[in-house]
Write a protein that holds these residues in place. Structure first.
Motif, mmCIF file in Angstrom:
data_model
loop_
_atom_site.group_PDB
_atom_site.id
_atom_site.type_symbol
_atom_site.label_atom_id
_atom_site.label_comp_id
_atom_site.label_asym_id
_atom_site.label_seq_id
_atom_site.Cartn_x
_atom_site.Cartn_y
_atom_site.Cartn_z
ATOM 1 N N UNK A 26 22.073 -5.621 -1.816
ATOM 2 C CA UNK A 26 21.326 -4.708 -2.689
ATOM 3 C C UNK A 26 21.042 -5.323 -4.047
ATOM 4 N N UNK A 27 21.975 -6.121 -4.536
ATOM 5 C CA UNK A 27 21.806 -6.717 -5.859
ATOM 6 C C UNK A 27 20.782 -7.845 -5.882
ATOM 7 N N UNK A 28 20.588 -8.515 -4.746
ATOM 8 C CA UNK A 28 19.746 -9.713 -4.746
ATOM 9 C C UNK A 28 18.401 -9.540 -4.054
ATOM 10 N N UNK A 29 18.211 -8.460 -3.309
ATOM 11 C CA UNK A 29 16.951 -8.283 -2.597
ATOM 12 C C UNK A 29 15.858 -7.827 -3.552
ATOM 13 N N UNK A 30 14.715 -8.464 -3.496
ATOM 14 C CA UNK A 30 13.553 -8.067 -4.284
ATOM 15 C C UNK A 30 12.666 -7.241 -3.360
ATOM 16 N N UNK A 31 12.620 -5.949 -3.621
ATOM 17 C CA UNK A 31 11.937 -5.026 -2.726
ATOM 18 C C UNK A 31 10.419 -5.209 -2.773
ATOM 19 N N UNK A 32 9.853 -5.441 -1.609
ATOM 20 C CA UNK A 32 8.404 -5.425 -1.421
ATOM 21 C C UNK A 32 8.142 -4.154 -0.622
ATOM 22 N N UNK A 33 7.645 -3.135 -1.298
ATOM 23 C CA UNK A 33 7.592 -1.802 -0.715
ATOM 24 C C UNK A 33 6.857 -1.748 0.620
ATOM 25 N N UNK A 34 5.769 -2.489 0.764
ATOM 26 C CA UNK A 34 5.032 -2.447 2.033
ATOM 27 C C UNK A 34 5.884 -2.994 3.181
ATOM 28 N N UNK A 35 6.679 -4.038 2.916
ATOM 29 C CA UNK A 35 7.564 -4.587 3.950
ATOM 30 C C UNK A 35 8.686 -3.611 4.254
ATOM 31 N N UNK A 36 9.305 -3.063 3.226
ATOM 32 C CA UNK A 36 10.397 -2.115 3.428
ATOM 33 C C UNK A 36 9.919 -0.903 4.211
ATOM 34 N N UNK A 37 8.759 -0.387 3.888
ATOM 35 C CA UNK A 37 8.208 0.755 4.624
ATOM 36 C C UNK A 37 7.941 0.402 6.084
ATOM 37 N N UNK A 38 7.414 -0.775 6.330
ATOM 38 C CA UNK A 38 7.144 -1.195 7.711
ATOM 39 C C UNK A 38 8.442 -1.337 8.500
ATOM 40 N N UNK A 39 9.471 -1.900 7.883
ATOM 41 C CA UNK A 39 10.747 -2.076 8.576
ATOM 42 C C UNK A 39 11.452 -0.750 8.818
ATOM 43 N N UNK A 40 11.241 0.226 7.944
ATOM 44 C CA UNK A 40 11.900 1.522 8.080
ATOM 45 C C UNK A 40 11.136 2.472 9.003
ATOM 46 N N UNK A 41 9.959 2.084 9.460
ATOM 47 C CA UNK A 41 9.159 2.943 10.343
ATOM 48 C C UNK A 41 9.864 3.144 11.675
ATOM 49 N N UNK A 42 9.578 4.241 12.315
ATOM 50 C CA UNK A 42 10.211 4.553 13.605
ATOM 51 C C UNK A 42 9.594 3.766 14.758
ATOM 52 N N UNK A 43 8.492 3.111 14.523
ATOM 53 C CA UNK A 43 7.853 2.319 15.575
ATOM 54 C C UNK A 43 8.709 1.107 15.916
ATOM 55 N N UNK A 44 8.585 0.649 17.149
ATOM 56 C CA UNK A 44 9.244 -0.594 17.543
ATOM 57 C C UNK A 44 8.505 -1.760 16.907
ATOM 58 N N UNK A 45 9.220 -2.818 16.674
ATOM 59 C CA UNK A 45 8.580 -3.989 16.087
ATOM 60 C C UNK A 45 9.424 -5.226 16.286
ATOM 61 N N UNK A 46 8.832 -6.338 16.010
ATOM 62 C CA UNK A 46 9.523 -7.617 16.092
ATOM 63 C C UNK A 46 9.400 -8.282 14.730
ATOM 64 N N UNK A 47 10.523 -8.775 14.237
ATOM 65 C CA UNK A 47 10.531 -9.501 12.970
ATOM 66 C C UNK A 47 10.770 -10.964 13.314
ATOM 67 N N UNK A 48 9.829 -11.808 12.943
ATOM 68 C CA UNK A 48 10.008 -13.221 13.244
ATOM 69 C C UNK A 48 9.540 -14.054 12.072
#
Length: 94
Positions: A26-48
């Motif tokens: 939490x202390x070191x992550x620089x939040x990019x809101x569009x990425x955070x929103x995409x990762x928190x979505x209920x849709x399935x996804x792949x992060x690569x």
């Protein structure tokens, strides 16, 4: 600034997110809101992406945010918990 001091400081930064404490995520992550929103979505996804691009750090950050909201989160480190792909593919029994 003395570059030796900067170099020494950079050498002390943990380079692998899986070895960083939950508080440090939490202390070191620089939040990019569009990425955070995409990762928190209920849709399935792949992060690569290439090693070191922040995949683990971003997912651990989202996990902490979701836990803070009262949601249940299960984090599985595939390499540590299941084994690396090199090890799995090298074993003909698997």
């Amino acid at each position: 600034m003395d570059t030796r001091i900067l170099h020494a400081a950079l050498q002390e930064v943990e380079k692998r997110a899986e070895r960083v404490s939950e508080d440090d995520v939490l202390d070191t992550y620089v939040n990019v809101e569009s990425l955070t929103n995409a990762l928190a979505a209920r849709d399935n996804g792949i992060v690569f992406g290439r090693r070191g691009t922040g995949k683990t750090h971003a997912l651990k950050y989202v996990a902490q945010i979701e836990r803070a909201k009262g949601n249940r989160v299960v984090y599985i480190d595939m390499e540590q918990d299941v084994g690396s792909t090199e090890g799995r593919y090298a074993d003909p029994a698997l």
